[in-house]
Design a protein around this motif. Structure first.
Motif, PDB file in Angstrom:
ATOM      1  N   UNK A 139       0.866  -1.178   0.000  1.00 37.15           N
ATOM      2  CA  UNK A 139       0.000   0.000   0.000  1.00 37.15           C
ATOM      3  C   UNK A 139       0.908   1.235   0.000  1.00 37.15           C
ATOM      4  N   UNK A 140       2.163   1.017   0.414  1.00 36.73           N
ATOM      5  CA  UNK A 140       3.172   2.074   0.385  1.00 36.73           C
ATOM      6  C   UNK A 140       3.644   2.404  -1.015  1.00 36.73           C
ATOM      7  N   UNK A 141       3.051   1.770  -2.031  1.00 40.06           N
ATOM      8  CA  UNK A 141       3.294   2.150  -3.425  1.00 40.06           C
ATOM      9  C   UNK A 141       2.201   3.084  -3.927  1.00 40.06           C
ATOM     10  N   UNK A 146       5.529   8.573   7.179  1.00 40.19           N
ATOM     11  CA  UNK A 146       6.789   9.203   7.597  1.00 40.19           C
ATOM     12  C   UNK A 146       7.922   8.185   7.785  1.00 40.19           C
ATOM     13  N   UNK A 147       9.113   8.633   7.628  1.00 40.61           N
ATOM     14  CA  UNK A 147      10.412   7.951   7.788  1.00 40.61           C
ATOM     15  C   UNK A 147      10.645   6.736   6.872  1.00 40.61           C
ATOM     16  N   UNK A 148       9.820   6.617   5.823  1.00 37.88           N
ATOM     17  CA  UNK A 148      10.018   5.542   4.847  1.00 37.88           C
ATOM     18  C   UNK A 148      10.206   6.120   3.440  1.00 37.88           C
ATOM     19  N   UNK A 154      10.906   3.448  -3.886  1.00 40.20           N
ATOM     20  CA  UNK A 154      11.056   2.198  -4.655  1.00 40.20           C
ATOM     21  C   UNK A 154       9.687   1.617  -5.037  1.00 40.20           C
ATOM     22  N   UNK A 155       8.773   1.641  -4.101  1.00 42.90           N
ATOM     23  CA  UNK A 155       7.480   0.990  -4.372  1.00 42.90           C
ATOM     24  C   UNK A 155       6.641   1.808  -5.359  1.00 42.90           C
ATOM     25  N   UNK A 156       6.745   3.136  -5.281  1.00 44.26           N
ATOM     26  CA  UNK A 156       6.051   3.973  -6.271  1.00 44.26           C
ATOM     27  C   UNK A 156       6.682   3.755  -7.646  1.00 44.26           C
ATOM     28  N   UNK A 157       7.972   3.590  -7.694  1.00 41.88           N
ATOM     29  CA  UNK A 157       8.650   3.330  -8.979  1.00 41.88           C
ATOM     30  C   UNK A 157       8.137   2.022  -9.580  1.00 41.88           C
ATOM     31  N   UNK A 180      -0.991  -5.349  -3.013  1.00 50.82           N
ATOM     32  CA  UNK A 180      -0.742  -4.163  -2.188  1.00 50.82           C
ATOM     33  C   UNK A 180      -1.032  -4.468  -0.721  1.00 50.82           C
ATOM     34  N   UNK A 181      -0.082  -5.103  -0.009  1.00 50.68           N
ATOM     35  CA  UNK A 181      -0.361  -5.379   1.409  1.00 50.68           C
ATOM     36  C   UNK A 181      -0.247  -4.123   2.269  1.00 50.68           C
TER      37      UNK A 181
END
Ligand SMILES: NC(=O)c1ccc[n+]([C@@H]2O[C@H](COP(=O)([O-])OP(=O)(O)OC[C@H]3O[C@@H](n4cnc5c(N)ncnc54)[C@H](OP(=O)(O)O)[C@@H]3O)[C@@H](O)[C@H]2O)c1
Length: 284
Positions: A139-141, A146-148, A154-157, A180-181
């Motif tokens: 889900x971080x894509x 914060x702080x990641x 990388x995950x958005x890429x 997307x976990x």
């Protein structure tokens, strides 16, 4: 004929649970990892002891190992129907504390590693005019915490890369599916983390302490990796063009829904209320 999947990063967490689940469902599984000798040493508890599972060495940063694992899988099972790009880890901490080498390694593993595996499997999938490329993004894509910052980069890429790739692969009947976990209880929050610190850099300490504690809490109370394995199985068997599959606890879907609905500043207010909870910036 049983279907065959090749999975990267199967020594622990989501990869390991996915090997077990696909094998239980009757698939042949090429369980790949950087150090299969450690797995073999587990004896009866080794993934290699499961029926229809074979262990192969694969480091996503080593193209020869990828080529060899694919060749060995086809030689063993006849063909590959799906691959799962799962290997990955998170760099956590303030960007300013990261060395260029740490940033490079994060992108080498999470982005170029995914590209390396896809590049090597494409001739096989094109030839058989069939194949599914599944990637465990996050889900971080789709949203950030914060702080990641480097991890999210990388995950958005990967999200952008795979989404665009789906256009040119569609004519060959090659499907792109991203999983997307949300937070999942695995070694991601433990031995796999690259914690970013820089000697003498203390300005972020209080913020990081709070954000890290809240993030660790999310990991500790999260569902286990089996939930992701089931979603991967569903996606691997879905012949439709659907590209994204959200998985994890109920909060994960809710957060992604709110991100689509709310202005970014409002959405960030929600993220801060969770991750920055109890953080009091020093007044100067
Ligand atoms: N846990 C979460 O909350 C969460 C949420 C969203 C997405 N994800 C994603 O899920 C994926 C799996 O993570 P996890 O949660 O299952 O964590 P994990 O238990 O730490 O598993 C990570 C796996 O990646 C492997 N790996 C790392 N670098 C590699 C490389 N260069 N080549 C091959 N394998 C490599 C590790 O192997 P070694 O044993 O050799 O280190 C390990 O098997 C990652 O892509 C992660 O970003 C996790």
């Amino acid at each position: 004929m049983n279907k065959t999947v090749l999975i990267t990063g199967t020594s622990s967490g989501i990869g390991r649970a996915t090997v077990t689940y696909f094998a239980q469902q009757g698939w042949n599984v090429a369980a790949t990892m950087r150090s299969p000798q450690k797995e073999t040493a587990l004896g009866a508890a080794s993934l290699g002891a499961l029926p229809n599972v074979k262990l192969f060495r694969l480091d996503v940063m080593d193209t020869d190992s990828i080529r060899q694992a694919i060749t060995n899988t086809i030689a063993t099972f006849g063909r590959i129907d799906a691959i799962i790009n799962n290997a990955g880890y998170g760099a956590v901490g303030p960007f300013e504390a990261a060395t260029p080498e740490q940033v490079q390694r994060q992108f080498d593993t999470n982005v170029f590693g995914v590209m390396n595996v896809i590049r090597q499997i494409l001739p096989h999938f094109r030839e058989q005019r069939d194949g599914t490329i599944l990637t465990v993004t996050s889900m971080g894509g789709l949203i950030t915490f914060p702080i990641y910052s480097i991890y999210h980069g990388t995950k958005w890429a990967v999200e952008g890369f795979t989404e665009a790739l789906s256009f040119e692969l569609k004519p060959f009947n090659i499907r792109i599916k991203n999983i997307e976990p949300g937070a999942i209880k695995t070694d991601f929050y433990d031995r796999s983390q690259d914690v970013l610190t820089k000697p003498g850099l203390t300005a972020y300490d209080e913020y990081v302490l709070v954000a890290m504690a809240n993030s660790q809490k999310a990991g500790a109370t999260a569902p286990g990796p089996e939930v992701v394995a089931k979603t991967l199985f569903k996606a691997a068997n879905d012949p439709s063009d659907r590209m994204r599959y959200v998985t994890g606890d109920s909060q994960t879907g809710m957060l992604l829904f709110m991100r689509r609905l709310l202005p970014l500043t409002w959405f960030h207010g929600i993220i801060k209320s969770v991750v920055e909870k109890s953080y009091k910036p020093a007044t100067t």
